[in-house]
Design a protein around this motif. Structure first.
Motif, PDB file in Angstrom:
ATOM      1  N   UNK A   1       0.828  -1.208   0.000  1.00  0.00           N
ATOM      2  CA  UNK A   1       0.000   0.000   0.000  1.00  0.00           C
ATOM      3  C   UNK A   1       0.862   1.258   0.000  1.00  0.00           C
ATOM      4  N   UNK A   2       2.000   1.219   0.697  1.00  0.00           N
ATOM      5  CA  UNK A   2       2.910   2.368   0.694  1.00  0.00           C
ATOM      6  C   UNK A   2       3.534   2.577  -0.680  1.00  0.00           C
ATOM      7  N   UNK A   3       3.838   1.480  -1.387  1.00  0.00           N
ATOM      8  CA  UNK A   3       4.361   1.596  -2.754  1.00  0.00           C
ATOM      9  C   UNK A   3       3.321   2.234  -3.668  1.00  0.00           C
ATOM     10  N   UNK A   4       2.061   1.800  -3.507  1.00  0.00           N
ATOM     11  CA  UNK A   4       0.981   2.392  -4.310  1.00  0.00           C
ATOM     12  C   UNK A   4       0.853   3.886  -4.040  1.00  0.00           C
TER      13      UNK A   4
ATOM     14  N   UNK B   1      -3.034   8.885 -16.021  1.00  0.00           N
ATOM     15  CA  UNK B   1      -4.140   8.459 -15.163  1.00  0.00           C
ATOM     16  C   UNK B   1      -3.810   7.187 -14.391  1.00  0.00           C
ATOM     17  N   UNK B   2      -3.066   6.276 -15.015  1.00  0.00           N
ATOM     18  CA  UNK B   2      -2.780   4.983 -14.396  1.00  0.00           C
ATOM     19  C   UNK B   2      -1.276   4.694 -14.445  1.00  0.00           C
ATOM     20  N   UNK B   3      -0.504   5.468 -13.693  1.00  0.00           N
ATOM     21  CA  UNK B   3       0.934   5.182 -13.602  1.00  0.00           C
ATOM     22  C   UNK B   3       1.157   3.909 -12.797  1.00  0.00           C
ATOM     23  N   UNK B   4       2.241   3.210 -13.121  1.00  0.00           N
ATOM     24  CA  UNK B   4       2.527   1.960 -12.422  1.00  0.00           C
ATOM     25  C   UNK B   4       3.918   1.934 -11.807  1.00  0.00           C
ATOM     26  N   UNK B   5       4.622   3.056 -11.758  1.00  0.00           N
ATOM     27  CA  UNK B   5       5.993   2.997 -11.268  1.00  0.00           C
ATOM     28  C   UNK B   5       6.386   4.319 -10.617  1.00  0.00           C
ATOM     29  N   UNK B   6       7.368   4.215  -9.740  1.00  0.00           N
ATOM     30  CA  UNK B   6       8.013   5.373  -9.141  1.00  0.00           C
ATOM     31  C   UNK B   6       9.512   5.131  -9.232  1.00  0.00           C
TER      32      UNK B   6
ATOM     33  N   UNK C   1       7.613   7.765   2.975  1.00  0.00           N
ATOM     34  CA  UNK C   1       6.462   7.002   2.490  1.00  0.00           C
ATOM     35  C   UNK C   1       6.283   5.679   3.233  1.00  0.00           C
ATOM     36  N   UNK C   2       7.248   5.333   4.075  1.00  0.00           N
ATOM     37  CA  UNK C   2       7.173   4.145   4.947  1.00  0.00           C
ATOM     38  C   UNK C   2       7.080   2.851   4.139  1.00  0.00           C
ATOM     39  N   UNK C   3       7.827   2.788   3.062  1.00  0.00           N
ATOM     40  CA  UNK C   3       7.884   1.528   2.306  1.00  0.00           C
ATOM     41  C   UNK C   3       8.693   0.502   3.073  1.00  0.00           C
TER      42      UNK C   3
END
Length: 414
Positions: free
Chosen positions: A16-19, A102-107, A129-131
């Protein structure tokens, strides 16, 4: 630049933190694009400075690492610069005005905000972000490289889980014995490729083989969709992810097939000449994105994987010191490779018959012979790749420009 990919194992709170980090990176990218639209004369460095303004204005943006925010701004500028370049080159098809994501999938992180463990089997993200600590599952060994060689770290969300990608700056050159052979390749729909030696490679048609399974999974997903509902049920999201995983499997099959064929071609030849677009569709401006607009051939073109094959061909050519030449495609399927007499033929005519010299050959093989002749004539200035652009895999250090990091699923299914 080498890209190593590992699957990430973590807890649900970490996912969830990654999202959340991905959503923040998307937010920064879109805000930078809006800032460019509202202000004239904005350059790349102005967008990087604007990231600091966003961090002061929005607390959730400040939680993301500063260099990760800059990477998002660089993504926005990459779309802007591509639009400028298309305008300067007077691109015939739409110029590609930058759009909001609208729908990114990466950081993407640069050299800060993360720390590898001593055995290089885990990575810890140190921003707010507490990953936290993520386990890396894969067969690659990062111990062969120094930490300062890792230029980018990227977290990617796919249909079957989360992945970490590492961009390592290293020398890719491997010396091989010369074979003394040259080959011309013509890509097509009937055959995946036909070479100048008279050999053909059948198209595997991975999507066509799995089309019934994909249609069935799509119907099951549609049955669980509730029109007008603000939140869909858990069963709908399970069906959606199952459908996305099937698409991901097909894309991976296609990628591995293109990789295997490209490796075989490079290892067997010293010079490889190829054309950017197949002879079957050269009337559509040689743009694969434009080629798929042909409603009669769009599914077969998408299933062929021409762009993927070209990237791997150029990558292996650079790695093993082989020459790859992209030649102009005009009239390669019309001219006679023996006497160069132009024989006009429709797409349905699959055999080349020259009325001038009597030469008879398969249409695709005759085109590959013409491609080889053009490749040999331009081999003296292959650094321009006959079009004036760099290789498609070596555009830059940003992972989004490498073949390994492309989106492998449709944005509508994830």
């Amino acid at each position: 630049m080498i890209v190593f990919e590992f699957k990430v194992k973590a807890k649900s709170a970490q996912y969830a933190a990654i999202d959340e980090a991905i959503r923040t990176a998307q937010f920064v990218r879109n805000k930078c694009l809006r800032y460019w639209m509202d202000n004239q004369g904005i350059n790349k460095y102005d967008l990087n400075k604007y990231c600091r303004v966003l961090a002061k204005e929005f607390s959730f943006a400040a939680e993301l690492n500063s260099q990760a925010r800059q990477s998002s701004a660089e993504r926005a500028w990459s779309a802007i610069s591509r639009f400028y370049e298309n305008c300067r080159n007077k691109f015939k098809s739409p110029k590609g005005f930058p759009r909001f994501k609208k729908n990114c999938r990466s950081v993407e992180y640069k050299t800060s905000g993360w720390k590898l463990s001593e055995n290089r089997k885990a990575i810890t993200f140190t921003d707010k972000k507490r990953i936290g600590r993520l386990k890396l599952k894969g067969t690659y060994d990062l111990n062969f490289y120094q930490l300062d060689q890792i230029k980018r770290v990227r977290l990617v969300r796919r249909a079957d889980g989360y992945y970490a990608q590492f961009a390592v700056k290293a020398d890719l050159r491997i010396k091989t014995k010369p074979t003394g052979r040259a080959i011309g390749l013509d890509l097509g729909i009937k055959y995946f490729l036909a070479d100048s030696n008279g050999k053909t490679e059948k198209s595997p048609k991975f999507y066509r083989c799995c089309e019934r399974q994909l249609s069935r999974a799509n119907r099951k997903k549609s049955k669980k969709y509730r029109r007008g509902a603000k939140l869909q049920s858990k069963n709908y999201h399970k069906s959606r992810k199952r459908y996305a995983r099937k698409h991901l499997r097909v894309s991976r099959q296609r990628k591995e097939y293109c990789k295997r064929v490209a490796y075989s071609v490079i290892q067997s030849n010293d010079l490889v000449a190829y054309v950017d677009a197949p002879a079957a569709c050269r009337r559509l401006d040689l743009n694969v994105k434009g080629l798929v607009r042909n409603r009669h051939l769009s599914k077969s073109i998408s299933d062929a994987g021409w762009s993927t094959f070209r990237r791997w061909l150029e990558y292996f050519g650079h790695k093993y010191g082989k020459v790859t030449v992209a030649v102009p495609p005009q009239y390669t399927s019309q001219d006679c490779p023996k006497c160069h007499h132009r024989v006009k033929k429709s797409l349905s005519q699959r055999t080349h018959v020259c009325g001038n010299c009597g030469f008879v050959e398969d249409r695709d093989i005759a085109a590959s012979l013409n491609i080889l002749q053009k490749g040999l004539s331009t081999a003296g200035h292959v650094g321009n790749y006959a079009w004036g652009d760099l290789t498609s895999w070596a555009v830059g250090a940003i992972l989004s420009s490498n073949g390994e990091s492309e989106n492998q699923e449709s944005s509508s299914i994830v």
